[in-house]
Scaffold this active site. Sequence first.
Site, mmCIF file in Angstrom:
data_model
loop_
_atom_site.group_PDB
_atom_site.id
_atom_site.type_symbol
_atom_site.label_atom_id
_atom_site.label_comp_id
_atom_site.label_asym_id
_atom_site.label_seq_id
_atom_site.Cartn_x
_atom_site.Cartn_y
_atom_site.Cartn_z
ATOM 1 N N ASP A 58 0.865 -1.169 0.000
ATOM 2 C CA ASP A 58 0.000 0.000 0.000
ATOM 3 C C ASP A 58 0.910 1.230 0.000
ATOM 4 O O ASP A 58 1.950 1.237 0.652
ATOM 5 C CB ASP A 58 -0.875 -0.044 1.261
ATOM 6 C CG ASP A 58 -1.889 1.082 1.313
ATOM 7 O OD1 ASP A 58 -1.768 2.032 0.533
ATOM 8 O OD2 ASP A 58 -2.808 1.002 2.146
ATOM 9 N N PHE B 268 -3.347 6.112 2.882
ATOM 10 C CA PHE B 268 -4.386 5.987 3.895
ATOM 11 C C PHE B 268 -3.823 6.299 5.279
ATOM 12 O O PHE B 268 -4.447 6.998 6.085
ATOM 13 C CB PHE B 268 -4.989 4.576 3.865
ATOM 14 C CG PHE B 268 -6.074 4.363 4.886
ATOM 15 C CD1 PHE B 268 -7.368 4.785 4.635
ATOM 16 C CD2 PHE B 268 -5.801 3.757 6.091
ATOM 17 C CE1 PHE B 268 -8.374 4.602 5.576
ATOM 18 C CE2 PHE B 268 -6.796 3.564 7.041
ATOM 19 C CZ PHE B 268 -8.086 3.987 6.778
ATOM 20 N N GLY C 245 -11.102 3.923 -0.895
ATOM 21 C CA GLY C 245 -12.056 4.854 -0.315
ATOM 22 C C GLY C 245 -13.388 4.258 0.056
ATOM 23 O O GLY C 245 -14.382 4.989 0.161
ATOM 24 N N ASP D 18 -7.835 -7.270 1.115
ATOM 25 C CA ASP D 18 -6.998 -7.282 2.316
ATOM 26 C C ASP D 18 -7.789 -6.625 3.431
ATOM 27 O O ASP D 18 -8.692 -5.824 3.182
ATOM 28 C CB ASP D 18 -5.692 -6.512 2.100
ATOM 29 C CG ASP D 18 -5.914 -5.012 2.195
ATOM 30 O OD1 ASP D 18 -5.551 -4.414 3.229
ATOM 31 O OD2 ASP D 18 -6.474 -4.422 1.235
ATOM 32 N N CYS E 163 -7.984 -25.453 9.887
ATOM 33 C CA CYS E 163 -6.588 -25.839 9.689
ATOM 34 C C CYS E 163 -6.142 -26.771 10.815
ATOM 35 O O CYS E 163 -6.902 -27.062 11.739
ATOM 36 C CB CYS E 163 -5.710 -24.591 9.636
ATOM 37 S SG CYS E 163 -5.670 -23.628 11.162
ATOM 38 N N HIS F 271 -6.171 -18.991 13.138
ATOM 39 C CA HIS F 271 -7.503 -19.510 12.777
ATOM 40 C C HIS F 271 -8.215 -18.556 11.830
ATOM 41 O O HIS F 271 -8.746 -18.977 10.788
ATOM 42 C CB HIS F 271 -8.372 -19.719 14.017
ATOM 43 C CG HIS F 271 -9.829 -19.825 13.662
ATOM 44 N ND1 HIS F 271 -10.416 -21.006 13.260
ATOM 45 C CD2 HIS F 271 -10.798 -18.872 13.574
ATOM 46 C CE1 HIS F 271 -11.683 -20.784 12.953
ATOM 47 N NE2 HIS F 271 -11.939 -19.498 13.139
#
Length: 375
Positions: free
Chosen positions: A92, A96, A221, A271, A310, A339
């Site tokens: 990134d 932000f 945004g 993300d 998992c 987890h």
Amino acid sequence: MDFKLQYTDPASDARAGKITTAHGEIETPIFMPVGTVGSVKGVHFSELREQVKAQIILGNTYHLYLRPGLDVLRNAGGLHKFNTWDRPILTDSGGFQVFSLTGIRKLKEEGCEFRSHIDGSKHIFTPENVMDTQRVIGADIIMAFDECAPGEADYAYAKKSMEMTHRWLDRCWKRFHETEPLYGYDQTLFPIVQGCKYPDLRRESAKFIADKGADGNAIGGLAVGEPTEVMYEMIEVVNEILPKEKPRYLMGVGTPQNILEAIERGVDMFDCVMPTRNGRNAMLFTYQGTMNMKNKKWENDFSPIDPEGCDIDRIYSKAYLHHLFKAQELLAMQIASIHNLAFYLRLVTDARKHIIAGDFSTWKRSVIDNLGRRV
């Protein structure tokens, strides 16, 4: 970078594809764990590979620029060698984070002046030096420098902000294409669509971004205070314009429900800090709903955390994890983070399987209501 669109869902805009980078392949739709300072908080890379099945992680330009700093990263040979993650990385641009520094930053056409949250020192980010910084970091996919307007911004502010983001993109684009990668492999620049909650601004921005012909595009945004339904509307508006043959990255989103809704609307990459942040605060995401592991109801529940999850989910019991949280044991946060990340990767992997099978929309309707329940 190369992207191949492999399958589309017959009843929606959901897609499955494959991104190829210098550090490996990424099957989409994909969730990318956030590794802000070069690490995913509390999770070893071996666990990211073996338990979470992460294919790509994020780094953040603002944080890495401040610490460890560009000299260290350059001397190490880039972030891949510095942190030993040998799979793809996306960075990134730090926009932000910089614009979140209310009161200690000053926005102007040149860029954004800000003070470090670490020691108060003064810095400036410009489109040019943000491109240079991401060259030094060496991520496979890097982001343009933009302004992320607040979700409640009025039309005049949102338009002014979007237009400056576009001017900054022109400068990012120029700088990126007049410089070379530093470590012997290619990097890819993604522009970012802005425009806040206003459909006409989003269309204008999406057209401007699409016309750059980048290898992939991002939608920024959103999930910054606007209602969820407005977010979904803006995704639809933007994805009508962004090219279908290029991957689409929805930045900073979100809950499992948000992710499935966005996949249905044609988004490929996601993300969010939610899996690890909520995990550290004892909230687990599952297909049955969310579980607060501090609740007394788990005290004598010796069943696995998630029998379908998992390896770690199947090894430890709900009662044990409850005990660790009550005892404020650090291992609790680690188990919960693993987890949640594994669940997010499992969610997008399952979505991909159902897109390939041609029944994504039916499957999504069958699971989405439970995802938001409190167990």
